[in-house]
Design an enzyme around this catalytic site. Sequence first.
Site, PDB file in Angstrom:
ATOM      1  N   LYS A 228      46.507 -10.662  13.954  1.00 17.33           N
ATOM      2  CA  LYS A 228      47.619 -11.567  13.638  1.00 17.33           C
ATOM      3  C   LYS A 228      47.188 -12.629  12.615  1.00 17.33           C
ATOM      4  CE  LYS A 228      51.446 -13.766  13.784  1.00 17.33           C
ATOM      5  NZ  LYS A 228      52.549 -13.178  13.009  1.00 17.33           N
TER       6      LYS A 228
ATOM      7  N   ASN B 254      61.821 -10.072  10.215  1.00 15.07           N
ATOM      8  CA  ASN B 254      61.197 -11.041  11.099  1.00 15.07           C
ATOM      9  C   ASN B 254      60.977 -12.332  10.341  1.00 15.07           C
ATOM     10  OD1 ASN B 254      58.123 -11.954  10.823  1.00 15.07           O
ATOM     11  ND2 ASN B 254      58.313  -9.908   9.903  1.00 15.07           N
ATOM     12  N   ALA B 255      61.139 -13.417  11.073  1.00 20.62           N
ATOM     13  CA  ALA B 255      60.839 -14.730  10.508  1.00 20.62           C
ATOM     14  C   ALA B 255      59.988 -15.484  11.519  1.00 20.62           C
ATOM     15  CB  ALA B 255      62.121 -15.492  10.193  1.00 20.62           C
TER      16      ALA B 255
ATOM     17  N   CYS C 118      53.031 -14.354   2.540  1.00 17.34           N
ATOM     18  CA  CYS C 118      54.008 -14.427   3.607  1.00 17.34           C
ATOM     19  C   CYS C 118      55.277 -15.146   3.145  1.00 17.34           C
ATOM     20  CB  CYS C 118      53.437 -15.135   4.827  1.00 17.34           C
ATOM     21  SG  CYS C 118      54.600 -15.117   6.188  1.00 17.34           S
TER      22      CYS C 118
ATOM     23  N   LYS D 185      46.104  -9.400   0.277  1.00 14.40           N
ATOM     24  CA  LYS D 185      47.349  -8.750   0.698  1.00 14.40           C
ATOM     25  C   LYS D 185      48.498  -9.258  -0.157  1.00 14.40           C
ATOM     26  CE  LYS D 185      50.144  -7.572   4.681  1.00 14.40           C
ATOM     27  NZ  LYS D 185      50.259  -7.597   6.136  1.00 14.40           N
TER      28      LYS D 185
ATOM     29  N   ASN E  54      53.209  -6.580   1.745  1.00 16.79           N
ATOM     30  CA  ASN E  54      53.787  -7.419   2.781  1.00 16.79           C
ATOM     31  C   ASN E  54      55.300  -7.153   2.815  1.00 16.79           C
ATOM     32  OD1 ASN E  54      54.157  -9.607   4.660  1.00 16.79           O
ATOM     33  ND2 ASN E  54      52.279 -10.478   3.836  1.00 16.79           N
ATOM     34  N   THR E  55      56.029  -7.934   3.569  1.00 17.99           N
ATOM     35  CA  THR E  55      57.467  -7.677   3.741  1.00 17.99           C
ATOM     36  C   THR E  55      58.282  -8.075   2.498  1.00 17.99           C
ATOM     37  OG1 THR E  55      57.614  -9.841   4.792  1.00 17.99           O
ATOM     38  CG2 THR E  55      57.452  -7.956   6.247  1.00 17.99           C
TER      39      THR E  55
HETATM   40  C1  LIG Z   1      56.842  -9.218  13.323  1.00 19.03           C
HETATM   41  C2  LIG Z   1      55.964  -9.165  12.101  1.00 19.03           C
HETATM   42  C3  LIG Z   1      54.990 -10.125  11.888  1.00 19.03           C
HETATM   43  C4  LIG Z   1      54.166 -10.089  10.767  1.00 19.03           C
HETATM   44  N1  LIG Z   1      53.174 -11.026  10.604  1.00 19.03           N
HETATM   45  C5  LIG Z   1      52.305 -10.921   9.554  1.00 19.03           C
HETATM   46  C6  LIG Z   1      51.186 -11.805   9.422  1.00 19.03           C
HETATM   47  O1  LIG Z   1      50.962 -12.659  10.263  1.00 19.03           O
HETATM   48  N2  LIG Z   1      50.369 -11.670   8.338  1.00 19.03           N
HETATM   49  C7  LIG Z   1      50.587 -10.709   7.383  1.00 19.03           C
HETATM   50  O2  LIG Z   1      49.825 -10.603   6.426  1.00 19.03           O
HETATM   51  N3  LIG Z   1      51.626  -9.839   7.501  1.00 19.03           N
HETATM   52  C8  LIG Z   1      52.488  -9.924   8.555  1.00 19.03           C
HETATM   53  N4  LIG Z   1      53.526  -9.018   8.676  1.00 19.03           N
HETATM   54  C9  LIG Z   1      53.684  -7.975   7.647  1.00 19.03           C
HETATM   55  C10 LIG Z   1      53.064  -6.651   8.090  1.00 19.03           C
HETATM   56  O3  LIG Z   1      51.688  -6.781   8.330  1.00 19.03           O
HETATM   57  C11 LIG Z   1      53.329  -5.567   7.035  1.00 19.03           C
HETATM   58  O4  LIG Z   1      52.702  -5.943   5.823  1.00 19.03           O
HETATM   59  C12 LIG Z   1      54.798  -5.361   6.763  1.00 19.03           C
HETATM   60  O5  LIG Z   1      55.538  -5.468   7.961  1.00 19.03           O
HETATM   61  C13 LIG Z   1      55.114  -4.013   6.117  1.00 19.03           C
HETATM   62  O6  LIG Z   1      54.747  -2.943   6.962  1.00 19.03           O
HETATM   63  P1  LIG Z   1      55.805  -2.157   7.899  1.00 19.03           P
HETATM   64  O7  LIG Z   1      56.915  -1.707   7.014  1.00 19.03           O
HETATM   65  O8  LIG Z   1      55.010  -1.035   8.475  1.00 19.03           O
HETATM   66  O9  LIG Z   1      56.277  -3.126   8.922  1.00 19.03           O
HETATM   67  C14 LIG Z   1      54.353  -9.060   9.809  1.00 19.03           C
HETATM   68  C15 LIG Z   1      55.343  -8.089  10.012  1.00 19.03           C
HETATM   69  C16 LIG Z   1      56.143  -8.126  11.137  1.00 19.03           C
HETATM   70  C17 LIG Z   1      57.186  -7.056  11.325  1.00 19.03           C
END
Ligand SMILES: Cc1cc2nc3c(=O)[nH]c(=O)nc-3n(C[C@H](O)[C@H](O)[C@H](O)COP(=O)(O)O)c2cc1C
Lengths: 305, 305, 251, 251
Positions: free
Chosen positions: B46, B70-71, B132, B167, B194-195
């Site tokens: 995390k 997610n936020a 982020c 990242k 990332n997202t």
């Molecule tokens: C609930 C949630 C929390 C996340 N928290 C972080 C985080 O703390 N640090 C980070 O670098 N990415 C975070 N991410 C991004 C994920 O690590 C990932 O890069 C992103 O969700 C894309 O992958 P996915 O399509 O498989 O979800 C988070 C994603 C989700 C869904």
Amino acid sequence: MDERLKVTLSGWELDNPVIPASGTFGFGYEFADFYDINILGSIATKGTTREARFGNPTPRIAECERGMINAVGLQNPGIDKVISEEFPKLKQVYQKKVVANVSGFSKEEYVECAKKMDAQDIVGILEVNISCPNVHGGGMSFGVSPDTAAEITRAVKAVTTKPVYIKLSPNVTDIVAIAKACEEAGADGISMINTLLGARFDLRTGRPIIANVMGGFSGPAIKPVALRMVYQVYEAVKLPIIGIGGIASAEDVIEMMYAGATAVEIGAENLRNPYVCKEIIERLPSLMDELNIEKLSDIIGRAHQ
Amino acid sequence: MDERLKVTLSGWELDNPVIPASGTFGFGYEFADFYDINILGSIATKGTTREARFGNPTPRIAECERGMINAVGLQNPGIDKVISEEFPKLKQVYQKKVVANVSGFSKEEYVECAKKMDAQDIVGILEVNISCPNVHGGGMSFGVSPDTAAEITRAVKAVTTKPVYIKLSPNVTDIVAIAKACEEAGADGISMINTLLGARFDLRTGRPIIANVMGGFSGPAIKPVALRMVYQVYEAVKLPIIGIGGIASAEDVIEMMYAGATAVEIGAENLRNPYVCKEIIERLPSLMDELNIEKLSDIIGRAHQ
Amino acid sequence: MGERIKQYRIISNWNLADQVYEMELEGDSSWITHPGQFLNVTIDNAYLKRPISICDWNENGLTIIYKVVGFGTKQMSQKQPGERLECLVGLGNGFTPEVFDEKKVLLVGGGVGVPPLYGLAKTCLKQGKQPVVILGFTSEKDIFYIKKFADLGCDVKLSTNDGSQGVKGFVSDVMVQEGLTNLPYFACGPMPMLKAVWRTSNAPGQLSFEERMGCGFGACMGCSCETISGPKRICKEGPVLSSQEVLWTKD
Amino acid sequence: MGERIKQYRIISNWNLADQVYEMELEGDSSWITHPGQFLNVTIDNAYLKRPISICDWNENGLTIIYKVVGFGTKQMSQKQPGERLECLVGLGNGFTPEVFDEKKVLLVGGGVGVPPLYGLAKTCLKQGKQPVVILGFTSEKDIFYIKKFADLGCDVKLSTNDGSQGVKGFVSDVMVQEGLTNLPYFACGPMPMLKAVWRTSNAPGQLSFEERMGCGFGACMGCSCETISGPKRICKEGPVLSSQEVLWTKD
Ligand SMILES: Cc1cc2nc3c(=O)[nH]c(=O)nc-3n(C[C@H](O)[C@H](O)[C@H](O)COP(=O)(O)O)c2cc1C
Ligand SMILES: Cc1cc2nc3c(=O)[nH]c(=O)nc-3n(C[C@H](O)[C@H](O)[C@H](O)COP(=O)(O)OP(=O)(O)OC[C@H]3O[C@@H](n4cnc5c(N)ncnc54)[C@H](O)[C@@H]3O)c2cc1C
Ligand SMILES: Cc1cc2nc3c(=O)[nH]c(=O)nc-3n(C[C@H](O)[C@H](O)[C@H](O)COP(=O)(O)OP(=O)(O)OC[C@H]3O[C@@H](n4cnc5c(N)ncnc54)[C@H](O)[C@@H]3O)c2cc1C
Ligand SMILES: Cc1cc2nc3c(=O)[nH]c(=O)nc-3n(C[C@H](O)[C@H](O)[C@H](O)COP(=O)(O)O)c2cc1C
Ligand code: FES
Ligand code: FES
């Protein structure tokens, strides 16, 4: 026709906010095989360029989860034939005005297309695509910088009295800056979003599915990005917005209007279900009843209240 | 354990390329309730900041088609507690090294986190989240400009001997420029993506579903964007890439590796199916047989051949 | 539900050859005017429909033959008799054997290009023509429908790439061996086969093409190809194009 | 299929009140240790699962009660007996009536917060406690389960917002009117109700919370709330929190 569905774009009153998106409805008449296209709010016609274009090599289509990638590359017969052949064919089955989508690879090309479209009665709005990510036009598209976006806006505005809507690319760091630049340059409205840039690879060969490797990704999958951007731009500019991206249901239309859209365009979903625009228009009144919405125009930008 | 699944990230040999993504697997031990987490390639922990953070107000979650927003806003107990409480708990059920994800709101915060992580044996890779989009850290994130991305890279590299993976955020016009800047600044690898920034609105109220309006959109819906960006960055830099975005099946792992990833992280899908990483690891060998893939490491970047 | 989206009832769905299935559908066939037209099958949890040619039809319904190559065709193969199949219909131009005055015509099919030739053979026979049919498959295990064509009264010839049945080689080899290079022809199959047939024949013909499709009904320009008379959409101006339109060269 | 993802067989699924359904499920209930725990229901074509509380359980299965408010609960309401429901199980901490020494306890439920109180009432009775139950609904048409609670032997009181049955007003009004403000309590319902109960009572209690969830098992931090002892995940350290932990103020 239900009075409650009416919306107004730059003084033009549409019977409803439902407009098939450019590139997914040809020049409209193909869909007359499916239903009476006069029920539509309007039609955004296929992206038109100065010269005829075949577009990109095939395969140009790849499937995605709840969406698709296209790399059609602005195939069109060129503006002169659009005016001399396509619009007349459309007029035989369609009595309203269109949102005429134009594209270009230089400022001059935009200006020439805009001038020619300006003389056409059938054109209600000129939609200027500054964002098509499919075309190798020598580097980045006009749509990725506020300066070039403003430059095209000013140039087009100078040669037409039609309302000019700039169609924005989502593949940018700061869409608000670009929308603001267009507003300052005199745009009458914003159409957004165009496709996201995406790619897929063949499981068996490892090769890109699209001949051009990358293409424009659209469909329901991209809706959250479109909603976010419409919301941001509505906060920042005073222009009407045509909301585009992933709309596939009457519920989606409402959600996009909450975000800030005055009307919507529906793209990929027309390809998967040619009846989708008709179904949405028919469904809207009862959905409005369920949600206690009196007039659609009441809900534009409700998320900002 | 199947030798054919092994991949190597900056000299660290992983049993397989499957790594749960940061933020979707906590500090790992919660998943020990579901299966033996030692089968994983590694775990991305995390996102950790200098101070403890509660994160954003709720609701922090919205559903999308084939994805979610997610936020959370980097809720975490702060680096000292991560080291004194979370890592020890994880070590009780997990014997491998982790990909330690750190975040920050200033260069100093990144540096401090990196320094502390540097002293931890359990850290195999330091993954630096410069992207982020959830956190209101005073304007744009470090990840949207090549200069700030390079600045953070250099600062972190100066204080750690662990491999540093930056990242990247996908919410940018030119991800290649940012990846290149990180490479030049000394990054050992790239984690991407990332997202995407997205939003949803409540059909009944018109209000944003997420308290903060916007949040990070991820899940299978975003895969075409992730694949495209990994493909582009693989072309442009020589660094190993951890491919992230929408991976939900063994087929997706293969496709992401074709695009150029050496390993993958799986995010949202862990939330919807806590067994997904286990299922993928178990499925990979038979899928490789079907596709005549001898060793997974053979297919990295195959789309570029 | 729009009126060109039709629900068919599956009458049978059985394994005809390696990975190849024949599905009989009960429902509207009144839209079929020419052999070689196609429909677009709705697949659950897939975004786009899957184009499949009409193999045969009568007033009660139609038959399709498909090969399992991915998600959509796999799902089709798992459907049971009695279940429904949703299709967008009325797609494609189809073959027009009536344009040729010759009585003797050549039908050349490769793999899952064979199915539309069956309806075409029937149409030819109705028009008083004598179809010579060359069918090409990869190997013995892939063969289907030889007897069906023979039962119609066609003169059927066979090739397999590995020689496990019929002539070893390609359909174009059979054309040469059997001296069929001067007959008007109709061909459907993979692109290399179409090119080989086109190169080998001295006569005019009609070729049925495939391309990855977005819509299947002419709206997206996803399936375009360039021809002598400008761009054509495989789904709308095709899938059948005249041999005189292609932009290939003879060597 | 992972072992905490369970398949249940639907025994019955019927309309209990306006938009409210009761579903009996046959399958594993061995994971249930406390009333107030929940499971997470898989919905076709939806990305996330839907959390629903356990209402009642025995060795053969369990009962849930849910209100149709959107896509997922609508889909659940359309399932027929004999069909299957997939659920991720073993979620949440649940109520712990055993921590209170008092014999008389108060159970307060509002709307679809009522179901978990039924399992709780049974547990209380097993522990030799005497539950007083206050149920609040919007209107007459929303009422369910009063008789079920009465049949257990509970003292049941009712309020509706519009006064169409029972006391007109809120559950907290009933608490005051009936002098129940000094009993240890257990509450489940919408946030304003939980706050009102907490403000009205002078005794300690346990409150069951709701939040939009990502995972339901503690991985995503989507459902966190701040408490006196730091952040808690509603799905993992909750959904039941002690009244002493909340960060509200009494006025
Ligand atoms: C609930 C949630 C929390 C996340 N928290 C972080 C985080 O703390 N640090 C980070 O670098 N990415 C975070 N991410 C991004 C994920 O690590 C990932 O890069 C992103 O969700 C894309 O992958 P996915 O399509 O498989 O979800 C988070 C994603 C989700 C869904
Ligand atoms: C006009 C037309 C008629 C056709 N008629 C038949 C027929 O009668 N019988 C038959 O078996 N097949 C036919 N096809 C091919 C058939 O459409 C594809 O095999 C099918 O769409 C694959 O779907 P999938 O989900 O199983 O494969 P996917 O998982 O989508 O893809 C697997 C592979 O199938 C191929 N493919 C995917 N989409 C298409 C497409 N639209 N066109 C061609 N190839 C594709 C690609 O090589 C891909 O790698 C026809 C195609 C066209 C365009
Ligand atoms: C621990 C827990 C236990 C629950 N127990 C029950 C129960 O026993 N019976 C019951 O009827 N409901 C219960 N709920 C609420 C239930 O989860 C939601 O009503 C359901 O998820 C809505 O799904 P939908 O697809 O029908 O609605 P959607 O279409 O997803 O949304 C419609 C509306 O439902 C609400 N909603 C959506 N997701 C949630 C969520 N995760 N939590 C709360 N509200 C939500 C929102 O107000 C939204 O506007 C519980 C929720 C939690 C967190
Ligand atoms: C096949 C196809 C062709 C398109 N052609 C154009 C075009 O010519 N001009 C343009 O501005 N946008 C074009 N677009 C973009 C759409 O108009 C629309 O902005 C985008 O697809 C997002 O909407 P959607 O998610 O509803 O598809 C095209 C999209 C598709 C799918
Ligand atoms: S597939 Fe859309 S035009 Fe042919
Ligand atoms: S819902 Fe994911 S931690 Fe609670």
